[in-house]
Write a protein that holds these residues in place. Sequence first.
Motif, mmCIF file in Angstrom:
data_model
loop_
_atom_site.group_PDB
_atom_site.id
_atom_site.type_symbol
_atom_site.label_atom_id
_atom_site.label_comp_id
_atom_site.label_asym_id
_atom_site.label_seq_id
_atom_site.Cartn_x
_atom_site.Cartn_y
_atom_site.Cartn_z
ATOM 1 N N ALA A 135 10.066 114.697 82.294
ATOM 2 C CA ALA A 135 8.758 114.168 81.643
ATOM 3 C C ALA A 135 8.891 114.439 80.278
ATOM 4 N N VAL A 136 9.086 115.735 79.834
ATOM 5 C CA VAL A 136 9.320 116.231 78.294
ATOM 6 C C VAL A 136 10.128 115.224 77.832
ATOM 7 N N GLU A 137 11.422 115.226 78.338
ATOM 8 C CA GLU A 137 12.434 114.377 77.514
ATOM 9 C C GLU A 137 12.375 112.939 77.346
ATOM 10 N N PHE A 138 11.673 112.139 78.216
ATOM 11 C CA PHE A 138 11.284 110.881 77.937
ATOM 12 C C PHE A 138 10.070 110.695 77.107
ATOM 13 N N GLY A 139 9.176 111.597 77.354
ATOM 14 C CA GLY A 139 7.859 111.518 76.420
ATOM 15 C C GLY A 139 8.337 111.869 74.846
ATOM 16 N N ARG A 140 9.333 112.917 74.708
ATOM 17 C CA ARG A 140 9.848 113.422 73.300
ATOM 18 C C ARG A 140 10.681 111.954 72.502
ATOM 19 N N GLU A 141 11.681 111.619 73.432
ATOM 20 C CA GLU A 141 12.532 110.742 72.945
ATOM 21 C C GLU A 141 11.969 109.431 72.613
ATOM 22 N N LEU A 142 11.174 108.855 73.500
ATOM 23 C CA LEU A 142 10.766 107.644 73.495
ATOM 24 C C LEU A 142 9.529 107.540 72.110
ATOM 25 N N LEU A 227 -3.099 99.747 79.742
ATOM 26 C CA LEU A 227 -2.889 99.881 78.289
ATOM 27 C C LEU A 227 -1.507 99.833 78.130
ATOM 28 N N SER A 228 -0.510 99.778 78.998
ATOM 29 C CA SER A 228 0.885 100.358 78.788
ATOM 30 C C SER A 228 1.576 98.965 79.055
ATOM 31 N N ASP A 229 2.898 98.808 78.171
ATOM 32 C CA ASP A 229 3.842 97.712 78.624
ATOM 33 C C ASP A 229 4.566 98.123 79.747
ATOM 34 N N ALA A 230 5.018 99.399 80.157
ATOM 35 C CA ALA A 230 5.525 99.906 81.222
ATOM 36 C C ALA A 230 5.188 101.029 81.747
ATOM 37 N N VAL A 231 5.219 101.336 83.279
ATOM 38 C CA VAL A 231 4.918 102.703 83.833
ATOM 39 C C VAL A 231 6.155 103.394 84.152
ATOM 40 N N LEU A 232 6.251 104.682 83.870
ATOM 41 C CA LEU A 232 7.386 105.444 84.233
ATOM 42 C C LEU A 232 6.971 106.402 85.322
ATOM 43 N N ASP A 255 5.926 96.452 83.838
ATOM 44 C CA ASP A 255 7.099 96.867 84.282
ATOM 45 C C ASP A 255 6.960 98.245 84.946
ATOM 46 N N VAL A 256 7.685 98.558 86.046
ATOM 47 C CA VAL A 256 7.554 99.762 86.705
ATOM 48 C C VAL A 256 9.069 100.427 86.772
ATOM 49 N N TYR A 257 9.144 101.478 86.369
ATOM 50 C CA TYR A 257 10.513 102.534 86.456
ATOM 51 C C TYR A 257 10.095 103.767 87.147
ATOM 52 N N ALA A 258 11.254 104.255 87.727
ATOM 53 C CA ALA A 258 10.986 105.293 88.405
ATOM 54 C C ALA A 258 12.339 106.181 88.376
ATOM 55 N N LEU A 259 12.061 107.550 88.363
ATOM 56 C CA LEU A 259 13.298 108.537 88.203
ATOM 57 C C LEU A 259 13.786 108.928 89.537
ATOM 58 N N VAL A 281 15.453 101.733 87.466
ATOM 59 C CA VAL A 281 15.746 102.980 87.381
ATOM 60 C C VAL A 281 15.865 103.900 85.896
ATOM 61 N N LEU A 282 15.366 104.788 86.054
ATOM 62 C CA LEU A 282 15.291 105.853 84.879
ATOM 63 C C LEU A 282 16.410 106.451 84.916
ATOM 64 N N LEU A 283 17.511 106.237 83.978
ATOM 65 C CA LEU A 283 18.861 106.972 83.992
ATOM 66 C C LEU A 283 18.776 107.903 82.838
ATOM 67 N N SER A 284 18.239 107.601 81.720
ATOM 68 C CA SER A 284 18.153 108.450 80.418
ATOM 69 C C SER A 284 17.073 107.619 79.498
ATOM 70 N N PRO A 285 16.543 108.454 78.524
ATOM 71 C CA PRO A 285 15.781 107.816 77.384
ATOM 72 C C PRO A 285 16.546 106.646 76.551
ATOM 73 N N GLU A 286 17.825 106.927 76.247
ATOM 74 C CA GLU A 286 18.557 106.117 75.351
ATOM 75 C C GLU A 286 18.745 104.884 76.096
ATOM 76 N N THR A 287 19.185 105.134 77.525
ATOM 77 C CA THR A 287 19.274 103.774 78.402
ATOM 78 C C THR A 287 18.102 102.798 78.367
ATOM 79 N N LEU A 288 17.006 103.425 78.568
ATOM 80 C CA LEU A 288 15.716 102.622 78.504
ATOM 81 C C LEU A 288 15.196 102.089 77.225
ATOM 82 N N LEU A 289 15.636 102.762 76.001
ATOM 83 C CA LEU A 289 15.406 102.362 74.508
ATOM 84 C C LEU A 289 16.348 101.201 74.608
ATOM 85 N N ARG A 290 17.533 101.134 74.794
ATOM 86 C CA ARG A 290 18.559 99.987 74.437
ATOM 87 C C ARG A 290 17.947 98.833 75.372
ATOM 88 N N GLU A 291 17.622 98.902 76.552
ATOM 89 C CA GLU A 291 16.972 97.976 77.268
ATOM 90 C C GLU A 291 15.917 97.490 76.714
#
Length: 367
Positions: A135-142, A227-232, A255-259, A281-291
């Motif tokens: 939760a912290v990692e995705f919040g921070r990197e996004l 309010l969101s474009d996607a829900v994690l 869009d809906v993603y799950a860890l 599938v939430l693999l990493s913040p980097e993967t999501l940002l690339r998508e």
Amino acid sequence: MVKEQGKGMKYEFWLAGLRLSSRKKCLLRQHMKTAENVYYIEETEISKLKFLTETEKNTIRQGQKGKDPGEAYEGMLGKGIQFVPFFTEEYPPRLLELHDFPYALYVKGNLPDPAARKAAIVGARRCTPYGEKYAVEFGRELAECGVEIISGLARGIDGMGQRGALLGGGRTFAVLGSGVDVCYPREHIGLYMDILNQGGGILSEFPPGTPPLPCNFPTRNRIISGLSDAVLIIEAREKSGSLITADLALEQGRDVYALPGPVNSELSIGCNRLIQQGAGVLLSPETLLREWQICFSASDAKEGKNKKMLETTENMVYSCLGLYPRDVDRIVEETKLSAPEVLNALVSLELKGYVREISKNHYVKVK
């Protein structure tokens, strides 16, 4: 910030505060042309409103018996709370896509930027260290890449995702199941203030002073997803409020993603099932940002930047840890170091933010 509002807003404030559904409030305003006309509606006209039940008609009658709404409205503005009805230009345009959009929002701080990418981070209140970490990692990197984080200020995943956004230097917005002047849970008052101090906002469709009633939380979830474009979804039990939010998001076209998580963890059953049903599938913040095709080069660069060199002893101890708690005796056994050496290394790693003691002599990695 919301622009200065006209004197007619006191009647909009009154109408927004009536215990009617948003849809019924909108129908009333449409029928009567203005909220002021609703406020002064005659009894003979009330009785003709076929789209209202008798209980709803009595709600209007009782509302008319109260004090002039101007005093309460001015008192709200004096507390730094903004009032944003659905027909104003400041109202978040994405919420107007909902069939049951809030009649109005009460706001402390700022509203989300309509042009920014927005992601909701939600999940279990009683989360595991695994869920907390991500939760912290995705919040921070996004947030570092300009994504605004929406959540509910709740214990567990919600609060950790919003804390991560602040650590990433970004903005985050909390949608409450109470009035915006009621911080719930109370122990999140520091997070509440940090959100405001870092340019984010506290939002609610409930009037100031409204307590955090259980019935308010399912309805506020549609605003978080709206309010969101996607829900994690980071962690969720088989039946949970997070899955309600996921269902709302799908109904709203988000869009809906799950860890993914361990199959034997109750807190991963909901997420794993969402993935089985087709969630991202939430693999990493980097993967999501690339998508999303945003900021991926910066996140790639940061991945190397964050790998700081550790002392040899610290590195040995750190390599024994993971997302599940490991006790000191086990670390001593695996590293062949003495207990004092292991304890000193753990203290150093904790001060540097690499590990956390979650119970007496039990540690997990945090990055």
